[in-house]
Design an enzyme around this catalytic site. Structure first.
Site, mmCIF file in Angstrom:
data_model
loop_
_atom_site.group_PDB
_atom_site.id
_atom_site.type_symbol
_atom_site.label_atom_id
_atom_site.label_comp_id
_atom_site.label_asym_id
_atom_site.label_seq_id
_atom_site.Cartn_x
_atom_site.Cartn_y
_atom_site.Cartn_z
ATOM 1 C CD GLU A 17 3.407 -0.508 7.116
ATOM 2 O OE1 GLU A 17 2.837 0.281 6.332
ATOM 3 O OE2 GLU A 17 2.810 -1.099 8.030
ATOM 4 C CG HIS B 131 -0.345 0.013 2.539
ATOM 5 N ND1 HIS B 131 -0.117 -1.151 3.241
ATOM 6 C CD2 HIS B 131 0.104 1.011 3.335
ATOM 7 C CE1 HIS B 131 0.442 -0.858 4.409
ATOM 8 N NE2 HIS B 131 0.601 0.449 4.482
ATOM 9 C CG HIS C 282 3.919 4.542 5.395
ATOM 10 N ND1 HIS C 282 3.074 5.090 6.327
ATOM 11 C CD2 HIS C 282 3.418 3.307 5.137
ATOM 12 C CE1 HIS C 282 2.115 4.217 6.622
ATOM 13 N NE2 HIS C 282 2.297 3.126 5.903
HETATM 14 CO CO CO Z 1 1.103 1.379 6.260
#
Ligand code: CO
Length: 134
Positions: free
Chosen positions: A130, A7, A79
């Site tokens: 991440e 994502h 992020h």
């Molecule tokens: Co995230």
């Protein structure tokens, strides 16, 4: 080592308004709001055919995304999340390469109840990264 893009996360000042933009203006499929007290955020996921967008809003007093929203009052990209097969192997390899893992370096359950880690933006082209074990 890194796999699929899981994502892209966007911090927003108004989660309901942002959800409406993605659902009504862009015609996306959106999730319910989910509170993640461990991460200090409330999230909404927008499901796309090839990935997801994670809308983030601060939750609680010392949310890690609150300073970001202060600096970017209209919100902004926060992020990107890449999938890895083994988060401990990924972490050990990155630390051996000199990269900085945020927090105590131990994976924590993320938005999908799978272990996640965050990597220092200065080590990754100015972008907070991440990692999620899938
Ligand atoms: Co995230």
């Amino acid at each position: 080592m890194i796999g699929r893009l899981n994502h892209v996360a966007i911090v927003v000042p108004d989660l309901a308004a942002a959800t409406a933009v993605y659902r009504d203006t862009l015609g996306g499929t959106v999730s319910e709001q989910v509170e993640l007290p461990l991460h200090g955020v409330t999230t909404v996921f927008v499901m796309l055919p090839n990935t997801k967008i994670e809308l983030l809003h601060p939750l609680g007093e010392d949310s890690p995304v609150a300073p970001f929203l202060e600096k970017n009052p209209s919100g902004g990209m926060h992020h990107i999340c890449y999938e890895v097969d083994d988060i401990y192997a990924a972490r050990d390899r990155l630390v051996a390469e000199g990269a900085r893992v945020l927090g105590d370096g131990e994976p924590k359950p993320g938005a999908h109840d799978k272990p996640v880690l965050f990597l220092h933006p200065k080590d990754f082209c100015g972008t907070l990264v991440e990692l999620e074990q899938v």
